[in-house]
Design an enzyme around this catalytic site. Structure first.
Site, PDB file in Angstrom:
ATOM      1  N   TYR A  39       0.673  -1.343  -0.044  1.00 48.25           N
ATOM      2  CA  TYR A  39       0.142  -0.151   0.016  1.00 48.25           C
ATOM      3  C   TYR A  39       0.856   1.239  -0.021  1.00 48.25           C
ATOM      4  CZ  TYR A  39       0.328  -1.275   4.979  1.00 48.25           C
ATOM      5  OH  TYR A  39       1.013  -1.621   6.096  1.00 48.25           O
ATOM      6  N   LYS A  53       4.164   2.705   1.866  1.00 43.32           N
ATOM      7  CA  LYS A  53       3.763   2.796   3.296  1.00 43.32           C
ATOM      8  C   LYS A  53       3.900   1.509   3.953  1.00 43.32           C
ATOM      9  CE  LYS A  53       2.943   7.088   3.916  1.00 43.32           C
ATOM     10  NZ  LYS A  53       3.779   7.793   5.226  1.00 43.32           N
ATOM     11  N   HIS A 122     -12.383 -14.095  13.493  1.00 42.05           N
ATOM     12  CA  HIS A 122     -13.325 -13.069  14.141  1.00 42.05           C
ATOM     13  C   HIS A 122     -14.022 -12.404  13.147  1.00 42.05           C
ATOM     14  CE1 HIS A 122     -11.448 -13.975  18.042  1.00 42.05           C
ATOM     15  NE2 HIS A 122     -10.201 -14.030  17.428  1.00 42.05           N
ATOM     16  N   VAL A 272      -9.746 -37.795  37.169  1.00 41.67           N
ATOM     17  CA  VAL A 272     -10.593 -36.717  37.880  1.00 41.67           C
ATOM     18  C   VAL A 272     -10.684 -35.458  36.770  1.00 41.67           C
ATOM     19  CG1 VAL A 272     -10.149 -34.867  39.650  1.00 41.67           C
ATOM     20  CG2 VAL A 272      -9.326 -36.969  40.037  1.00 41.67           C
ATOM     21  N   GLU A 332     -14.723 -27.164  26.838  1.00 39.76           N
ATOM     22  CA  GLU A 332     -16.071 -26.371  27.393  1.00 39.76           C
ATOM     23  C   GLU A 332     -16.666 -26.899  28.652  1.00 39.76           C
ATOM     24  OE1 GLU A 332     -20.224 -24.920  25.138  1.00 39.76           O
ATOM     25  OE2 GLU A 332     -18.838 -26.616  24.091  1.00 39.76           O
ATOM     26  N   ASP A 378     -19.717 -44.369  21.930  1.00 38.28           N
ATOM     27  CA  ASP A 378     -19.938 -44.457  23.265  1.00 38.28           C
ATOM     28  C   ASP A 378     -20.949 -43.459  23.366  1.00 38.28           C
ATOM     29  OD1 ASP A 378     -20.194 -45.471  25.738  1.00 38.28           O
ATOM     30  OD2 ASP A 378     -18.231 -44.529  26.302  1.00 38.28           O
ATOM     31  N   ASN A 383     -22.696 -39.773  28.626  1.00 33.83           N
ATOM     32  CA  ASN A 383     -21.398 -39.042  27.598  1.00 33.83           C
ATOM     33  C   ASN A 383     -22.357 -37.688  27.066  1.00 33.83           C
ATOM     34  OD1 ASN A 383     -19.372 -40.181  28.219  1.00 33.83           O
ATOM     35  ND2 ASN A 383     -19.497 -41.873  26.768  1.00 33.83           N
TER      36      ASN A 383
HETATM   37  P1  ADP Z   1     -14.376 -39.648  31.449  1.00 31.71           P
HETATM   38  O1  ADP Z   1     -14.948 -39.471  30.086  1.00 31.71           O
HETATM   39  O2  ADP Z   1     -12.931 -39.658  31.740  1.00 31.71           O
HETATM   40  O3  ADP Z   1     -15.024 -41.197  31.807  1.00 31.71           O
HETATM   41  P2  ADP Z   1     -16.552 -38.112  32.179  1.00 31.71           P
HETATM   42  O4  ADP Z   1     -16.349 -37.257  31.067  1.00 31.71           O
HETATM   43  O5  ADP Z   1     -17.585 -38.993  32.641  1.00 31.71           O
HETATM   44  O6  ADP Z   1     -15.037 -38.497  32.547  1.00 31.71           O
HETATM   45  O7  ADP Z   1     -16.436 -36.845  33.662  1.00 31.71           O
HETATM   46  C1  ADP Z   1     -16.766 -37.220  34.895  1.00 31.71           C
HETATM   47  C2  ADP Z   1     -18.019 -36.230  35.340  1.00 31.71           C
HETATM   48  O8  ADP Z   1     -17.261 -35.049  35.410  1.00 31.71           O
HETATM   49  C3  ADP Z   1     -19.157 -36.449  34.528  1.00 31.71           C
HETATM   50  O9  ADP Z   1     -19.985 -37.297  34.969  1.00 31.71           O
HETATM   51  C4  ADP Z   1     -19.669 -34.724  34.770  1.00 31.71           C
HETATM   52  O10 ADP Z   1     -20.247 -34.878  35.931  1.00 31.71           O
HETATM   53  C5  ADP Z   1     -18.213 -34.002  35.045  1.00 31.71           C
HETATM   54  N1  ADP Z   1     -17.844 -33.355  33.934  1.00 31.71           N
HETATM   55  C6  ADP Z   1     -16.998 -33.803  32.916  1.00 31.71           C
HETATM   56  N2  ADP Z   1     -16.996 -32.962  31.981  1.00 31.71           N
HETATM   57  C7  ADP Z   1     -17.557 -31.863  32.147  1.00 31.71           C
HETATM   58  C8  ADP Z   1     -17.932 -30.416  31.690  1.00 31.71           C
HETATM   59  N3  ADP Z   1     -17.340 -30.511  30.386  1.00 31.71           N
HETATM   60  N4  ADP Z   1     -18.431 -29.896  32.256  1.00 31.71           N
HETATM   61  C9  ADP Z   1     -19.186 -29.886  33.290  1.00 31.71           C
HETATM   62  N5  ADP Z   1     -19.057 -31.292  34.032  1.00 31.71           N
HETATM   63  C10 ADP Z   1     -18.204 -32.256  33.248  1.00 31.71           C
HETATM   64 MG    MG Z   2     -17.490 -39.874  29.706  1.00 27.49          MG
END
Ligand code: ADP
Ligand code: MG
Length: 515
Positions: A39, A53, A122, A272, A332, A378, A383
């Site tokens: 430009y 520029k 964006h 966990v 998320e 699954d 899930n």
């Molecule tokens: P994994 O897939 O390792 O077996 P999970 O996805 O079942 O574990 O997670 C265990 C618990 O954690 C779920 O039953 C849910 O209550 C909580 N959890 C998992 N992911 C989320 C999330 N993205 N937001 C809120 N709670 C979640």
């Molecule tokens: Mg799970």
């Protein structure tokens, strides 16, 4: 001097490389060549090019897209577009939509083989230290909107989607993308689904059908008045996809120092799961993958693919932390937790519309996976997760392939989802979108029984025997015949007799529409 492809006078916005530098807008002469977009200052009276520029090497360009104009933009700033390269966006304002289109098309053509092209951008400006579209405050934050051209089928002739023009308004629109008429970029045509006085549905010409799925099915084979027959389904939710919190464009690695752990959410197959914040601001769920529970290298490869799956009914993968052990999977966060618990403990006297809405959410997320040839393996209420508005999102898609636990992965293992599996999976481990369909039927049953365990009187061995002999789940009390017949269709012994998710979305919407 190399040949110029295009030349034009545009208004250019200053790039605000520092947060505090003031915004200004200057007319510049832009020259596009194969290698550079340069430009120049120029003399308006003599119409002559003056000093250079600045410039951007075309090979560094990652994306070229329009930008939504500012609120009450002056007349010379109504048609902005952005050229994103490693230093961020360069904002340019064209005099007309036509000139803007011409430049975007030409630029896209020049950069189409660039290696760092991005999938998200964006749609609004970066201004005074914030993205106006998603409020993120990091300039490098990944885009919050998926580029339509990357969205399976939407840039192909015949890509289509069906939208409800608002919940329960009873109006549906079919949008078809077409390249007819020799346009290189193509355009979108919209058709309202019309209803005759006898309650029959039709689109462009009077080919009437008693349901929307039948109508779509017909136009998948016959244009019959449309610009094109309906060839590829395109997701309509990807555009509202949540922002990805990955650091920098195209990056899936999250810096664990930017995560704060707030509380434990639960315990799963990989250990966990915690609720926390990314960069102190964004809610996230963090799976801390127990060592020895996952084939990590394979998963990390796959995560790059999963990052690209974006849909309003899929739990978004934001990124992974793989430079330490245990590795983290950052997704998320959904405030209402797991769907199974929600059905069992939270819902009280749900209406049949609400239950069907939940099934619709899941079917839409799954239709997106199906369109991307991605198998869940699954699918079950455990899930799926529920957000603060009650929207259901599917999670853990494809993850079972990386579990290291024979009890879970072997079809005779105690943790294998036998109760959600069709005969061909139980007998030959044959997974497909059709085995996901079977699982969806069982998930619907879970929804309509408010979270009962399927076949609760039988053990796994008995289930395999009964299912292969043709036995099926009973009709839940809350499910009427129409709802039960949707489930039952998912349980055809022969996979090819089961519907697709696309069919299910239509059937469920159709049923909701008539409620
Ligand atoms: P994994 O897939 O390792 O077996 P999970 O996805 O079942 O574990 O997670 C265990 C618990 O954690 C779920 O039953 C849910 O209550 C909580 N959890 C998992 N992911 C989320 C999330 N993205 N937001 C809120 N709670 C979640
Ligand atoms: Mg799970």
């Amino acid at each position: 001097m190399p040949d110029s492809i295009l030349e034009e006078i545009f208004v250019k916005r200053s790039q605000q490389k520092k947060k505090t530098s003031p915004l200004n807008f200057k007319e510049r002469l832009f020259v596009l060549t194969q290698d550079k977009i340069s430009y120049y200052d120029y003399d308006a009276e003599k119409g002559k090019r003056k000093g250079l520029k600045g410039y951007v090497d075309t090979e560094k360009i990652k994306c070229v897209e329009i930008v939504l104009p500012e609120d009450s933009a002056p007349p010379d700033r109504l048609y902005p577009f952005q050229i994103i390269y490693d230093e961020g966006p360069l904002y340019v304002f064209a005099k007309s939509d036509q000139i803007r289109k011409q430049w975007i098309n030409e630029l896209k053509n020049v950069v189409r083989f660039n290696k760092d092209l991005i999938q998200k951008y964006h749609p609004c400006f970066w201004e005074d230290g914030i993205w106006k579209c998603c409020q993120q405050e990091v300039k490098q934050a990944m885009g919050c909107r998926v580029l339509e051209t990357k969205n399976g089928g939407s840039n192909k002739d015949g890509g289509f989607l069906v939208r409800d023009s608002g919940r329960f308004t009873g109006k549906y629109t079919v949008s078809v993308f077409t390249k007819a008429g020799g346009e290189t970029a193509g355009s979108c045509r919209h058709y309202n689904i019309c209803v005759t006085t006898e309650g029959q549905f039709y689109l462009a010409e009077k080919h009437n059908f008693s349901s929307i799925p039948e109508l779509i099915n017909y136009h998948q084979h016959n244009a019959a008045g449309l610009v094109s027959r309906l060839k590829y389904i395109v997701s309509d939710r990807a555009r509202n996809a949540p922002c990805t919190a990955g650091l920098g464009y195209g990056s899936w690695e999250i810096d664990p120092r930017q995560l704060t752990f707030i509380r434990e959410l639960g315990n799963g197959q990989f250990g966990v799961v915690k609720y926390g914040k990314w960069q102190g601001r964004h809610d996230v769920a963090i799976k801390m993958v127990k060592e020895g529970s996952m084939s990590e290298d394979d998963f990390i490869e796959e995560a790059k693919v999963m990052m690209k799956l974006c849909h309003g009914n899929l739990v978004q993968l934001y990124g992974v932390c793989t430079k330490q052990r245990p590795i983290y999977i950052v997704t998320e966060y959904l405030a209402n937790g797991c769907l199974l618990n929600y059905l069992r403990d939270v819902l009280q006297h749900p209406s049949s519309i609400l239950l069907l809405e939940m099934c619709k959410d899941v079917s839409e997320g799954m239709a997106y996976l199906e369109a991307n040839q991605y198998i869940h393996r699954d699918l079950a209420a455990r899930n799926c997760l529920v957000d603060s508005n009650g929207t259901i999102k599917v999670t853990d898609f494809g993850l079972s392939r990386y579990v290291l636990d024979d009890e879970y992965t072997s079809s005779v293992g105690s943790k294998f989802p036998v109760r959600w599996s069709p005969p061909e999976v139980l007998l030959y481990c044959k997974f497909s979108s059709k085995s996901d369909i079977w699982a969806f039927g069982v998930l619907m049953w879970e929804v309509y029984t408010l979270g009962r365990m399927p076949y609760d009187r039988w053990n796994n061995t008995e289930i395999v025997e009964k299912i292969t002999a043709g036995h099926r789940l009973y009709r839940p009390q809350l499910a009427n015949d129409k709802v039960y017949s949707i489930m039952n269709n998912c349980w055809h012994e022969r996979p090819d007799e089961r519907p697709t998710f696309m069919d299910l979305v239509m059937t469920i919407k159709d049923l909701l529409f008539n409620m």
